[in-house]
Design a protein around this motif. Structure first.
Motif, PDB file in Angstrom:
ATOM      1  N   ALA A   1      96.294 -12.178  -2.661  1.00  0.00           N
ATOM      2  CA  ALA A   1      96.665 -12.467  -1.272  1.00  0.00           C
ATOM      3  C   ALA A   1      95.561 -13.274  -0.589  1.00  0.00           C
ATOM      4  N   GLU A   2      94.314 -12.900  -0.833  1.00  0.00           N
ATOM      5  CA  GLU A   2      93.184 -13.635  -0.246  1.00  0.00           C
ATOM      6  C   GLU A   2      93.111 -15.059  -0.793  1.00  0.00           C
ATOM      7  N   LEU A   3      93.180 -15.197  -2.111  1.00  0.00           N
ATOM      8  CA  LEU A   3      93.060 -16.523  -2.723  1.00  0.00           C
ATOM      9  C   LEU A   3      94.244 -17.424  -2.376  1.00  0.00           C
ATOM     10  N   PHE A   4      95.453 -16.883  -2.410  1.00  0.00           N
ATOM     11  CA  PHE A   4      96.624 -17.685  -2.067  1.00  0.00           C
ATOM     12  C   PHE A   4      96.536 -18.126  -0.609  1.00  0.00           C
ATOM     13  N   TYR A   5      95.950 -17.283   0.233  1.00  0.00           N
ATOM     14  CA  TYR A   5      95.737 -17.652   1.632  1.00  0.00           C
ATOM     15  C   TYR A   5      94.721 -18.790   1.728  1.00  0.00           C
ATOM     16  N   GLU A   6      93.613 -18.650   1.011  1.00  0.00           N
ATOM     17  CA  GLU A   6      92.527 -19.639   1.080  1.00  0.00           C
ATOM     18  C   GLU A   6      92.886 -20.968   0.422  1.00  0.00           C
ATOM     19  N   LYS A   7      93.473 -20.903  -0.778  1.00  0.00           N
ATOM     20  CA  LYS A   7      93.656 -22.108  -1.594  1.00  0.00           C
ATOM     21  C   LYS A   7      95.101 -22.466  -1.873  1.00  0.00           C
ATOM     22  N   GLY A   8      96.007 -21.597  -1.499  1.00  0.00           N
ATOM     23  CA  GLY A   8      97.412 -21.810  -1.834  1.00  0.00           C
ATOM     24  C   GLY A   8      97.706 -21.284  -3.225  1.00  0.00           C
TER      25      GLY A   8
ATOM     26  N   ALA B   1     101.557  -7.300  11.020  1.00  0.00           N
ATOM     27  CA  ALA B   1     101.158  -8.716  10.987  1.00  0.00           C
ATOM     28  C   ALA B   1      99.673  -8.883  11.285  1.00  0.00           C
ATOM     29  N   ALA B   2      99.139  -8.092  12.205  1.00  0.00           N
ATOM     30  CA  ALA B   2      97.709  -8.191  12.529  1.00  0.00           C
ATOM     31  C   ALA B   2      96.848  -7.640  11.393  1.00  0.00           C
ATOM     32  N   ARG B   3      97.278  -6.560  10.782  1.00  0.00           N
ATOM     33  CA  ARG B   3      96.517  -5.907   9.705  1.00  0.00           C
ATOM     34  C   ARG B   3      96.601  -6.681   8.394  1.00  0.00           C
ATOM     35  N   HIS B   4      97.724  -7.363   8.168  1.00  0.00           N
ATOM     36  CA  HIS B   4      97.952  -8.067   6.896  1.00  0.00           C
ATOM     37  C   HIS B   4      98.147  -9.560   7.136  1.00  0.00           C
ATOM     38  N   ARG B   5      97.277 -10.146   7.941  1.00  0.00           N
ATOM     39  CA  ARG B   5      97.412 -11.563   8.312  1.00  0.00           C
ATOM     40  C   ARG B   5      97.514 -12.473   7.101  1.00  0.00           C
ATOM     41  N   HIS B   6      96.648 -12.255   6.109  1.00  0.00           N
ATOM     42  CA  HIS B   6      96.659 -13.124   4.930  1.00  0.00           C
ATOM     43  C   HIS B   6      97.980 -12.999   4.188  1.00  0.00           C
ATOM     44  N   LEU B   7      98.457 -11.780   4.022  1.00  0.00           N
ATOM     45  CA  LEU B   7      99.709 -11.554   3.303  1.00  0.00           C
ATOM     46  C   LEU B   7     100.885 -12.179   4.056  1.00  0.00           C
ATOM     47  N   VAL B   8     100.948 -11.994   5.355  1.00  0.00           N
ATOM     48  CA  VAL B   8     102.036 -12.583   6.150  1.00  0.00           C
ATOM     49  C   VAL B   8     101.986 -14.099   6.046  1.00  0.00           C
ATOM     50  N   ASN B   9     100.800 -14.652   6.147  1.00  0.00           N
ATOM     51  CA  ASN B   9     100.635 -16.097   6.048  1.00  0.00           C
ATOM     52  C   ASN B   9     101.125 -16.590   4.684  1.00  0.00           C
ATOM     53  N   VAL B  10     100.735 -15.900   3.634  1.00  0.00           N
ATOM     54  CA  VAL B  10     101.143 -16.295   2.277  1.00  0.00           C
ATOM     55  C   VAL B  10     102.651 -16.196   2.125  1.00  0.00           C
TER      56      VAL B  10
ATOM     57  N   THR C   1     107.644 -14.765  17.025  1.00  0.00           N
ATOM     58  CA  THR C   1     106.490 -14.345  17.821  1.00  0.00           C
ATOM     59  C   THR C   1     105.586 -13.428  17.009  1.00  0.00           C
ATOM     60  N   ILE C   2     106.180 -12.439  16.394  1.00  0.00           N
ATOM     61  CA  ILE C   2     105.395 -11.446  15.658  1.00  0.00           C
ATOM     62  C   ILE C   2     104.674 -12.085  14.475  1.00  0.00           C
ATOM     63  N   PHE C   3     105.378 -12.847  13.674  1.00  0.00           N
ATOM     64  CA  PHE C   3     104.761 -13.360  12.459  1.00  0.00           C
ATOM     65  C   PHE C   3     103.861 -14.570  12.705  1.00  0.00           C
ATOM     66  N   SER C   4     103.908 -15.115  13.932  1.00  0.00           N
ATOM     67  CA  SER C   4     102.952 -16.178  14.250  1.00  0.00           C
ATOM     68  C   SER C   4     101.533 -15.636  14.326  1.00  0.00           C
ATOM     69  N   ILE C   5     101.383 -14.332  14.469  1.00  0.00           N
ATOM     70  CA  ILE C   5     100.056 -13.704  14.514  1.00  0.00           C
ATOM     71  C   ILE C   5      99.226 -14.107  13.293  1.00  0.00           C
ATOM     72  N   ALA C   6      99.873 -14.331  12.173  1.00  0.00           N
ATOM     73  CA  ALA C   6      99.170 -14.715  10.944  1.00  0.00           C
ATOM     74  C   ALA C   6      98.418 -16.033  11.091  1.00  0.00           C
ATOM     75  N   TYR C   7      98.773 -16.832  12.085  1.00  0.00           N
ATOM     76  CA  TYR C   7      98.152 -18.140  12.278  1.00  0.00           C
ATOM     77  C   TYR C   7      97.210 -18.173  13.474  1.00  0.00           C
ATOM     78  N   TRP C   8      97.119 -17.086  14.195  1.00  0.00           N
ATOM     79  CA  TRP C   8      96.260 -17.040  15.371  1.00  0.00           C
ATOM     80  C   TRP C   8      94.792 -16.963  14.954  1.00  0.00           C
ATOM     81  N   PRO C   9      93.890 -17.412  15.821  1.00  0.00           N
ATOM     82  CA  PRO C   9      92.471 -17.189  15.544  1.00  0.00           C
ATOM     83  C   PRO C   9      92.212 -15.686  15.400  1.00  0.00           C
ATOM     84  N   THR C  10      91.342 -15.314  14.500  1.00  0.00           N
ATOM     85  CA  THR C  10      91.064 -13.904  14.226  1.00  0.00           C
ATOM     86  C   THR C  10      90.722 -13.140  15.496  1.00  0.00           C
ATOM     87  N   LYS C  11      89.912 -13.732  16.329  1.00  0.00           N
ATOM     88  CA  LYS C  11      89.496 -13.060  17.570  1.00  0.00           C
ATOM     89  C   LYS C  11      90.713 -12.684  18.420  1.00  0.00           C
TER      90      LYS C  11
END
Length: 183
Positions: A12-19, A87-96, A149-159
């Motif tokens: 999940a981390e790598l697919f998020y970072e590199k596709g 979505a907030a807890r699993h941002r990378h997974l949602v993004n992927v 709205t909910i799943f856009s959280i995956a693209y928000w700045p972490t802060k």
């Protein structure tokens, strides 16, 4: 943590970072603490890993859509809150899962698409319980607005995605939007 879980979390981390296509099996294995070939003792390859990530996410999300409270408005609030926290807890997974669905292949693609349709239907039912006089089109639009709205959280700045009371804020915003269809 068992090896399969470590592989999935690392993927999940790598697919998020590199596709998906930018991540090699060797790199995934190394980052998960095993050799690339050892990864094949747990999964048939990257395709199965990606499909497993999608399936796990869908399992958690579909389970949460099932109504558990008698009050449709309170149950809907519970549903939105769960999904925001997921979505907030699993941002990378949602993004992927949003970005890499084009990388899924059969037979997993068919299964994931079937589950997504089931998931959207369950959301539409939850929205429909809150809006008994709404048209099917209004329910569909309200549902897609909520999910977007909910799943856009995956693209928000972490802060921003770690804002205190985030779930309360989004529940309130979505509830205000739903109210426009209650009038």
């Amino acid at each position: 943590m068992d090896r399969s879980r470590k592989i999935l979390d690392t993927a999940a981390e790598l697919f998020y970072e590199k596709g998906f296509h930018g991540t090699s099996v060797d790199e995934l294995g190394t980052r998960a603490g095993l050799s690339g070939p050892a990864l094949y003792r747990h999964f048939s390859g990257k395709d199965e890993i990606l499909a497993t990530l999608f399936t796990e996410a869908m399992d958690q999300l579909i389970d949460a859509v099932e109504p558990i409270l008698d009050d449709p408005a309170r149950d809907f609030e519970r549903l939105v809150r769960h999904h925001v926290e997921f979505a907030a807890r699993h941002r990378h997974l949602v993004n992927v899962t949003q970005r890499e669905d084009r990388s899924l292949v059969d037979p997993w693609l068919r299964s994931v698409n079937r589950r997504r349709k089931e998931y959207v239907r369950a959301w539409e039912a939850a929205v429909g319980r809150c809006l008994p006089s709404a048209t099917d089109a209004e329910i569909a639009v309200a549902t897609q607005t909520c999910l977007g709205t909910i799943f856009s959280i995956a693209y928000w700045p972490t802060k921003v995605s770690r804002t205190a009371g985030l779930a309360d804020l989004i529940v309130g915003l979505i509830d205000e939007g739903i109210d426009t269809l209650r009038r």
